[in-house]
Every structure is written in structure tokens, then in C-alpha cells.
Design a protein around this motif. Structure first.
Motif, PDB file in Angstrom:
ATOM      1  N   ALA A 106       0.647  -1.208   0.189  1.00 24.36           N
ATOM      2  CA  ALA A 106       0.521   0.066  -0.366  1.00 24.36           C
ATOM      3  C   ALA A 106       0.682   1.436   0.191  1.00 24.36           C
ATOM      4  O   ALA A 106       0.678   2.135  -0.340  1.00 24.36           O
ATOM      5  N   ALA A 107       2.001   1.119   0.882  1.00 26.13           N
ATOM      6  CA  ALA A 107       2.672   2.328   1.375  1.00 26.13           C
ATOM      7  C   ALA A 107       3.289   2.631  -0.883  1.00 26.13           C
ATOM      8  O   ALA A 107       3.919   3.394  -0.482  1.00 26.13           O
ATOM      9  N   LEU A 108       4.045   1.416  -1.467  1.00 29.51           N
ATOM     10  CA  LEU A 108       4.764   1.581  -2.413  1.00 29.51           C
ATOM     11  C   LEU A 108       3.569   2.205  -3.560  1.00 29.51           C
ATOM     12  O   LEU A 108       4.035   2.944  -4.124  1.00 29.51           O
ATOM     13  N   GLY A 109       2.237   1.946  -3.210  1.00 34.28           N
ATOM     14  CA  GLY A 109       1.191   2.192  -4.396  1.00 34.28           C
ATOM     15  C   GLY A 109       1.280   3.524  -4.002  1.00 34.28           C
ATOM     16  O   GLY A 109       1.397   4.988  -4.968  1.00 34.28           O
ATOM     17  N   GLN A 110       0.885   4.334  -2.997  1.00 33.22           N
ATOM     18  CA  GLN A 110       0.909   5.793  -2.750  1.00 33.22           C
ATOM     19  C   GLN A 110       2.211   6.929  -3.265  1.00 33.22           C
ATOM     20  O   GLN A 110       2.024   7.321  -3.973  1.00 33.22           O
ATOM     21  N   LEU A 111       3.120   5.861  -3.640  1.00 31.14           N
ATOM     22  CA  LEU A 111       4.910   6.659  -3.647  1.00 31.14           C
ATOM     23  C   LEU A 111       4.531   6.645  -5.395  1.00 31.14           C
ATOM     24  O   LEU A 111       5.374   7.544  -5.587  1.00 31.14           O
ATOM     25  N   ARG A 112       4.001   5.473  -5.800  1.00 37.74           N
ATOM     26  CA  ARG A 112       3.960   5.273  -7.049  1.00 37.74           C
ATOM     27  C   ARG A 112       3.268   6.736  -7.659  1.00 37.74           C
ATOM     28  O   ARG A 112       2.892   6.943  -8.979  1.00 37.74           O
ATOM     29  N   ASN A 113       2.223   6.690  -7.116  1.00 34.04           N
ATOM     30  CA  ASN A 113       1.142   8.111  -7.476  1.00 34.04           C
ATOM     31  C   ASN A 113       1.972   9.059  -7.033  1.00 34.04           C
ATOM     32  O   ASN A 113       1.274  10.048  -8.109  1.00 34.04           O
ATOM     33  N   ASP A 114       2.381   9.171  -6.618  1.00 32.56           N
ATOM     34  CA  ASP A 114       3.077  11.220  -5.911  1.00 32.56           C
ATOM     35  C   ASP A 114       4.067  10.827  -6.566  1.00 32.56           C
ATOM     36  O   ASP A 114       4.261  12.108  -7.056  1.00 32.56           O
ATOM     37  N   ARG A 115       5.126   9.833  -7.361  1.00 33.11           N
ATOM     38  CA  ARG A 115       6.131   9.917  -7.809  1.00 33.11           C
ATOM     39  C   ARG A 115       5.316   9.850  -9.542  1.00 33.11           C
ATOM     40  O   ARG A 115       6.542  10.481 -10.242  1.00 33.11           O
ATOM     41  N   GLU A 116       4.660   9.155  -9.385  1.00 34.90           N
ATOM     42  CA  GLU A 116       4.294   9.108 -11.554  1.00 34.90           C
ATOM     43  C   GLU A 116       4.901   8.560 -11.486  1.00 34.90           C
ATOM     44  O   GLU A 116       6.419   7.520 -11.955  1.00 34.90           O
ATOM     45  N   SER A 117       5.876   9.021 -13.034  1.00 32.23           N
ATOM     46  CA  SER A 117       7.282   8.918 -13.633  1.00 32.23           C
ATOM     47  C   SER A 117       8.665   8.503 -13.458  1.00 32.23           C
ATOM     48  O   SER A 117       9.227   8.224 -13.875  1.00 32.23           O
ATOM     49  N   GLU A 118       7.998   9.120 -11.920  1.00 27.06           N
ATOM     50  CA  GLU A 118       9.603   9.096 -11.480  1.00 27.06           C
ATOM     51  C   GLU A 118      10.001   8.304 -10.560  1.00 27.06           C
ATOM     52  O   GLU A 118      10.989   7.588  -9.333  1.00 27.06           O
ATOM     53  N   TYR A 119       8.509   7.305 -10.447  1.00 25.96           N
ATOM     54  CA  TYR A 119       8.597   6.129  -9.436  1.00 25.96           C
ATOM     55  C   TYR A 119      10.055   5.206 -10.294  1.00 25.96           C
ATOM     56  O   TYR A 119       9.668   4.445 -11.095  1.00 25.96           O
ATOM     57  N   SER A 120      10.444   4.457  -9.751  1.00 26.55           N
ATOM     58  CA  SER A 120      11.807   3.274  -9.798  1.00 26.55           C
ATOM     59  C   SER A 120      11.151   2.141  -8.932  1.00 26.55           C
ATOM     60  O   SER A 120      11.154   2.313  -8.046  1.00 26.55           O
ATOM     61  N   THR A 121      11.233   0.939  -9.457  1.00 29.14           N
ATOM     62  CA  THR A 121      10.697  -0.219  -8.824  1.00 29.14           C
ATOM     63  C   THR A 121      11.547  -0.968  -8.072  1.00 29.14           C
ATOM     64  O   THR A 121      12.699  -1.323  -8.578  1.00 29.14           O
ATOM     65  N   PRO A 122      11.132  -1.258  -6.559  1.00 25.14           N
ATOM     66  CA  PRO A 122      12.673  -1.025  -6.146  1.00 25.14           C
ATOM     67  C   PRO A 122      12.366  -3.075  -5.815  1.00 25.14           C
ATOM     68  O   PRO A 122      11.881  -3.506  -6.408  1.00 25.14           O
ATOM     69  N   VAL A 123      13.954  -3.751  -5.585  1.00 23.04           N
ATOM     70  CA  VAL A 123      13.846  -4.943  -5.342  1.00 23.04           C
ATOM     71  C   VAL A 123      13.330  -5.140  -3.793  1.00 23.04           C
ATOM     72  O   VAL A 123      13.081  -4.689  -2.993  1.00 23.04           O
ATOM     73  N   VAL A 124      12.063  -6.064  -3.179  1.00 24.73           N
ATOM     74  CA  VAL A 124      11.910  -6.259  -2.409  1.00 24.73           C
ATOM     75  C   VAL A 124      12.077  -7.783  -1.718  1.00 24.73           C
ATOM     76  O   VAL A 124      12.262  -8.893  -2.342  1.00 24.73           O
ATOM     77  N   LEU A 125      13.076  -8.144  -0.624  1.00 21.96           N
ATOM     78  CA  LEU A 125      14.010  -9.476  -0.391  1.00 21.96           C
ATOM     79  C   LEU A 125      12.990  -9.371   0.620  1.00 21.96           C
ATOM     80  O   LEU A 125      12.999  -9.034   1.442  1.00 21.96           O
TER      81      LEU A 125
END
Length: 249
Positions: A106-125
Motif C-alpha cells: 500500500a505504501a509503495l502504491g502511494q509512492l508510485r502515485n506521488d512520484r508518477e514517472s519518477e517512481y523506480s521499482t524496488p526489489v523486495v527481499l
């Protein structure tokens, strides 16, 4: 700039990962480590060197996974996220893994909405358990494995549900998940690594030192292009100490 977010750094695995990251600070240019813990004082007691480390390198966030703003701030801009929030206590209501996964997604979804094209997909371990791995086998009789899985099934069910949440988020392009399956973990106070190997198939060791598991998790993050989206077993290749957790957990 490489930003590593560590969710839970005072437990055995989180501490092992943090020690590895701190030791590699000079080898990774502009390394930043964001740490989310419930108790900052407990973290500093275990890692007093963090107080003398540049605040531009280490940022400590005090709060719980349920604190949306704190979680979001911790993972903001992270290229690698280590999920070390877990429990060894089996109960019918255990849901710590799936709850953590849902809140992180959910937090990553909010960050993607906030950053739009600047969002960089993280790796989750994501730390799971080799007892759930059908391609990497533990060197124990099948009936022992089946009995153990039955005895603490609620923990494994929670882990499976969390894995499904990460898989859904990965399909949506929100993250890349690497699932790390270890055997029985041991030596929580042992800081020296004795050797490990990453494997996708075959027979693994019955146990693994926490120090080696922590280093392996960091290596998986560095090798994201190779292991992204995969389930990876981690097996010991060196000497082992006294077993701390159950053989299959």
C-alpha cells in the motif's frame, strides 16, 4: 545513490543484514541505509556505531509497520527493501507476514502515485522458509518435514499469504520480489560468516548461520537482475554453531 530500506533491524536476521550493509559501506558509493524499528534506543544499544555515522548515510525511523507515514518515509526512494518483520510463535491468529506485505504494498502504491514517472521499482527481499520450497530439499525424512509443517502450519500459511501479496504487486509492476528460503537458522550472536551458497534446486543443508543468511540477502539484492521474481534457497557451506530455531523455520 543506493538506498537500502531495512524493516526490522533489531531481530536476528535484521541485525545480520545491517552488519553486512555497514561493513560494505566503503565498497558501495553513496550508500544510504533507512532503518525502521519500533525502538530506536534498542537499536542503538545493539549498534552504538550508528550514533557516530553520518546522518546523510544512516536514517533511523522509529515506529511500527502500521504507521503509514513513517513506513512511507522509510522506503521512499529505496532501491532495495529487506522485510525482516516476522514471528516464531505459532497461533491461529498469526498474520504478521501478510499484514506487513499488505502495508508495504500500500505504501509503495502511494509512492508510485506521488512520484508518477519518477517512481523506480524496488526489489523486495522476502524471508520465507525452505519447508515451503518444492525445488530445494532439506536433508530430513519426509515424515519429519510433514509433521513440522503441520505443527506450525499457521506460520507457514501466513508466509504463503504474504508471498501471494508480493506476487500480485509484482504483476502490477509495483515491485520485484526475491523470496529467500533458508533452512533452520542458528547462531544469533555469531557475527562471523562461515560460507553459504545460493541455489534454485537440489539438496540444502539442515541449518544455516544468521550471519551467512544476512550476507546472502544483501547479495540477492545486488544480483536483482539475475534473481528478480525467483525463489532462492540459501544453504550453508561452512561450519555451523548451536541450533537456535527449529530445523524447518
Amino acid at each position: 545513490m543506493a538506498v537500502h530500506a531495512l524493516l526490522g533491524a533489531t531481530g536476528n536476521l535484521g541485525s545480520a543484514i545491517l552488519r553486512c550493509l555497514l561493513s560494505s559501506h566503503g565498497q558501495i558509493p553513496d550508500l544510504r541505509i533507512n532503518i525502521l524499528v519500533r525502538s530506536k534506543s534498542k537499536l542503538l544499544q545493539a549498534f552504538p556505531q550508528l550514533e557516530s555515522t553520518s546522518s546523510a548515510t544512516i536514517t533511523i525511523f522509529e515506529g511500527s509497520i502500521s504507521d503509514e507515514d513513517t513506513l512511507k518515509a522509510c522506503i521512499n526512494g529505496a532501491s532495495t527493501i529487506y522485510v525482516c518483520v516476522a514471528t516464531n510463535y505459532a497461533s491461529r491468529n498469526v498474520d504478521i507476514a501478510v499484514t506487513t506485505a499488505a502495508r508495504l504494498v500500500a505504501a509503495l502504491g502511494q509512492l508510485r502515485n506521488d512520484r508518477e514517472s519518477e517512481y523506480s521499482t524496488p526489489v523486495v527481499l522476502f524471508n520465507r522458509s525452505m519447508a515451503l520450497n518444492s525445488d530445494v530439499q532439506l536433508p530430513v525424512p519426509g515424515f519429519i518435514k510433514r509433521f513440522t509443517v503441520f505443527a506450525i502450519w499457521h506460520i507457514y500459511e501466513d508466509l504463503l499469504k504474504a508471498g501471494a501479496v508480493y506476487a500480485g504487486a509484482e504483476k502490477d509492476g509495483l515491485l520485484t520480489c526475491i523470496t529467500a528460503d533458508g533452512p533452520g537458522l542458528m547462531g544469533p550472536n555469531r557475527t562471523e560468516a562461515t560460507g553459504y551458497k545460493l541455489m534454485e534446486r537440489g539438496k540444502a543443508s539442515a541449518a544455516l548461520n544468521y550471519a551467512d543468511f544476512g550476507i546472502a540477502m544483501v547479495e540477492l539484492g545486488h544480483r536483482r537482475e539475475e534473481f528478480g521474481g525467483k525463489v532462492v534457497g540459501i544453504s550453508a557451506t561452512g561450519a555451523l554453531g548451536e541450533i537456535h530455531n527449529h530445523l524447518l523455520k
